[in-house]
Design a protein around this motif. Structure first.
Motif, PDB file in Angstrom:
ATOM      1  N   ASP A   1      22.369 -18.644  11.531  1.00  0.00           N
ATOM      2  CA  ASP A   1      22.584 -17.212  11.740  1.00  0.00           C
ATOM      3  C   ASP A   1      21.902 -16.435  10.617  1.00  0.00           C
ATOM      4  OD1 ASP A   1      23.661 -14.602  11.832  1.00  0.00           O
ATOM      5  OD2 ASP A   1      25.554 -15.327  12.671  1.00  0.00           O
ATOM      6  N   SER A   2      20.825 -15.713  10.939  1.00  0.00           N
ATOM      7  CA  SER A   2      20.061 -15.004   9.910  1.00  0.00           C
ATOM      8  C   SER A   2      20.886 -13.907   9.235  1.00  0.00           C
ATOM      9  CB  SER A   2      18.770 -14.427  10.505  1.00  0.00           C
ATOM     10  OG  SER A   2      19.067 -13.540  11.562  1.00  0.00           O
ATOM     11  N   ALA A   3      21.842 -13.311   9.943  1.00  0.00           N
ATOM     12  CA  ALA A   3      22.693 -12.284   9.329  1.00  0.00           C
ATOM     13  C   ALA A   3      23.566 -12.889   8.232  1.00  0.00           C
ATOM     14  CB  ALA A   3      23.567 -11.606  10.389  1.00  0.00           C
ATOM     15  N   VAL A   4      24.039 -14.101   8.446  1.00  0.00           N
ATOM     16  CA  VAL A   4      24.834 -14.797   7.429  1.00  0.00           C
ATOM     17  C   VAL A   4      23.929 -15.249   6.287  1.00  0.00           C
ATOM     18  CG1 VAL A   4      26.268 -16.830   6.977  1.00  0.00           C
ATOM     19  CG2 VAL A   4      26.613 -15.514   9.070  1.00  0.00           C
ATOM     20  N   ALA A   5      22.771 -15.796   6.612  1.00  0.00           N
ATOM     21  CA  ALA A   5      21.852 -16.293   5.584  1.00  0.00           C
ATOM     22  C   ALA A   5      21.402 -15.180   4.646  1.00  0.00           C
ATOM     23  CB  ALA A   5      20.641 -16.956   6.248  1.00  0.00           C
ATOM     24  N   ARG A   6      21.205 -13.980   5.167  1.00  0.00           N
ATOM     25  CA  ARG A   6      20.760 -12.861   4.326  1.00  0.00           C
ATOM     26  C   ARG A   6      21.774 -12.507   3.240  1.00  0.00           C
ATOM     27  NH1 ARG A   6      18.603 -10.864   9.211  1.00  0.00           N
ATOM     28  NH2 ARG A   6      20.465  -9.648   9.632  1.00  0.00           N
ATOM     29  N   ARG A   7      23.012 -12.914   3.409  1.00  0.00           N
ATOM     30  CA  ARG A   7      24.057 -12.583   2.431  1.00  0.00           C
ATOM     31  C   ARG A   7      24.050 -13.524   1.223  1.00  0.00           C
ATOM     32  NH1 ARG A   7      29.462 -10.812   5.496  1.00  0.00           N
ATOM     33  NH2 ARG A   7      30.140 -10.917   3.337  1.00  0.00           N
ATOM     34  N   ALA A   8      23.365 -14.638   1.326  1.00  0.00           N
ATOM     35  CA  ALA A   8      23.387 -15.645   0.265  1.00  0.00           C
ATOM     36  C   ALA A   8      22.534 -15.212  -0.928  1.00  0.00           C
ATOM     37  CB  ALA A   8      22.873 -16.977   0.801  1.00  0.00           C
ATOM     38  N   PRO A   9      23.014 -15.470  -2.146  1.00  0.00           N
ATOM     39  CA  PRO A   9      22.202 -15.137  -3.324  1.00  0.00           C
ATOM     40  C   PRO A   9      20.981 -16.053  -3.480  1.00  0.00           C
ATOM     41  CG  PRO A   9      24.279 -16.137  -3.988  1.00  0.00           C
ATOM     42  CD  PRO A   9      24.338 -15.941  -2.500  1.00  0.00           C
ATOM     43  N   ARG A  10      21.064 -17.259  -2.949  1.00  0.00           N
ATOM     44  CA  ARG A  10      19.944 -18.203  -2.985  1.00  0.00           C
ATOM     45  C   ARG A  10      19.849 -18.821  -1.600  1.00  0.00           C
ATOM     46  NH1 ARG A  10      21.157 -21.842  -7.159  1.00  0.00           N
ATOM     47  NH2 ARG A  10      20.440 -20.218  -8.548  1.00  0.00           N
ATOM     48  N   LEU A  11      18.620 -18.883  -1.089  1.00  0.00           N
ATOM     49  CA  LEU A  11      18.405 -19.353   0.275  1.00  0.00           C
ATOM     50  C   LEU A  11      17.425 -20.518   0.267  1.00  0.00           C
ATOM     51  CD1 LEU A  11      18.995 -18.698   3.284  1.00  0.00           C
ATOM     52  CD2 LEU A  11      17.003 -17.204   3.223  1.00  0.00           C
ATOM     53  N   ALA A  12      17.864 -21.651   0.790  1.00  0.00           N
ATOM     54  CA  ALA A  12      16.991 -22.811   0.951  1.00  0.00           C
ATOM     55  C   ALA A  12      16.697 -22.944   2.442  1.00  0.00           C
ATOM     56  CB  ALA A  12      17.662 -24.079   0.429  1.00  0.00           C
ATOM     57  N   THR A  13      15.420 -22.996   2.766  1.00  0.00           N
ATOM     58  CA  THR A  13      14.991 -23.096   4.157  1.00  0.00           C
ATOM     59  C   THR A  13      14.243 -24.410   4.338  1.00  0.00           C
ATOM     60  OG1 THR A  13      14.704 -20.705   4.170  1.00  0.00           O
ATOM     61  CG2 THR A  13      13.704 -21.905   5.972  1.00  0.00           C
ATOM     62  N   ILE A  14      14.517 -25.079   5.455  1.00  0.00           N
ATOM     63  CA  ILE A  14      13.814 -26.325   5.775  1.00  0.00           C
ATOM     64  C   ILE A  14      12.962 -26.068   7.015  1.00  0.00           C
ATOM     65  CG2 ILE A  14      14.019 -28.751   6.384  1.00  0.00           C
ATOM     66  CD1 ILE A  14      16.816 -28.695   5.050  1.00  0.00           C
ATOM     67  N   ARG A  15      11.648 -26.213   6.850  1.00  0.00           N
ATOM     68  CA  ARG A  15      10.712 -26.052   7.968  1.00  0.00           C
ATOM     69  C   ARG A  15       9.691 -27.171   7.906  1.00  0.00           C
ATOM     70  NH1 ARG A  15      11.121 -20.284   6.976  1.00  0.00           N
ATOM     71  NH2 ARG A  15      12.232 -19.378   8.729  1.00  0.00           N
ATOM     72  N   LYS A  16       9.547 -27.878   9.021  1.00  0.00           N
ATOM     73  CA  LYS A  16       8.582 -28.975   9.113  1.00  0.00           C
ATOM     74  C   LYS A  16       8.744 -29.958   7.958  1.00  0.00           C
ATOM     75  CE  LYS A  16       5.240 -26.297  11.717  1.00  0.00           C
ATOM     76  NZ  LYS A  16       3.866 -25.818  11.814  1.00  0.00           N
ATOM     77  N   GLY A  17      10.007 -30.245   7.609  1.00  0.00           N
ATOM     78  CA  GLY A  17      10.298 -31.241   6.595  1.00  0.00           C
ATOM     79  C   GLY A  17      10.129 -30.769   5.158  1.00  0.00           C
TER      80      GLY A  17
END
Length: 169
Positions: A142-158
């Motif tokens: 949920d991008s609305a929830v993710a935007r609230r995080a102070p640090r965001l780790a994203t996994i794309r194509k490994g």
């Protein structure tokens, strides 16, 4: 990579020691709540303390306090089927926090909730983690929830990308 908890590399622990560390230091909140349908809210929260050897009276008191901290002090005797989805998730959060962990892991904790309840649960989680000084790791799509995080780790194509995030709200 490695995962350190209080300076200990978890990958180097035996399975029994890792189980003990998880039981004592990590609280888990799941998308599907994972409540036992035949147990009351109080009993569901108490179950997290049984493996830790907490005596029955102390388990009941701590479980009642944890439920009160998530706004369910009046629902102790209710079965999961008598609670809304948001209330069931609050029981699951109380169960995760009752053992006083250092880390709270949440796997899609708002995935089964409507938008307003989603925001209420995220507010609750953020507030409780700040109040108790917990490290809080949440998995969400949920991008609305993710935007609230102070640090965001994203996994794309490994590949993992980590960035500082300016929380919204």
């Amino acid at each position: 990579g490695s995962v350190l908890l209080d300076g200990t590399d978890l990958a180097k622990l035996s399975e029994s020691r890792l189980t003990a560390v998880r039981g004592q230091n990590i609280g888990f909140v799941f998308q599907s709540f994972n409540l036992i349908p035949t147990l009351t809210a109080l009993e569901n929260v108490e179950t997290a303390l049984v493996p830790l050897g907490v005596k029955a009276a102390d388990r009941r008191n701590r479980a009642a306090e944890a439920l009160d901290s998530v706004g369910l002090g009046e629902r102790l005797g209710h079965l999961p089927s008598e609670l809304s989805g948001g209330q069931q998730q609050r029981v699951a959060i109380a169960r995760a926090l009752v053992k006083r962990p250092k880390v709270l892991l949440a796997d899609e904790p708002t995935g089964n909730l409507d938008e307003s309840m989603r925001d209420e649960i995220v507010d609750l989680l953020e507030g409780l983690c700040e109040e108790h000084g917990l490290t809080f790791v949440m998995v969400t799509h949920d991008s609305a929830v993710a935007r609230r995080a102070p640090r965001l780790a994203t996994i794309r194509k490994g590949r993992i990308t980590v960035k500082e995030n300016r929380p919204v709200g």
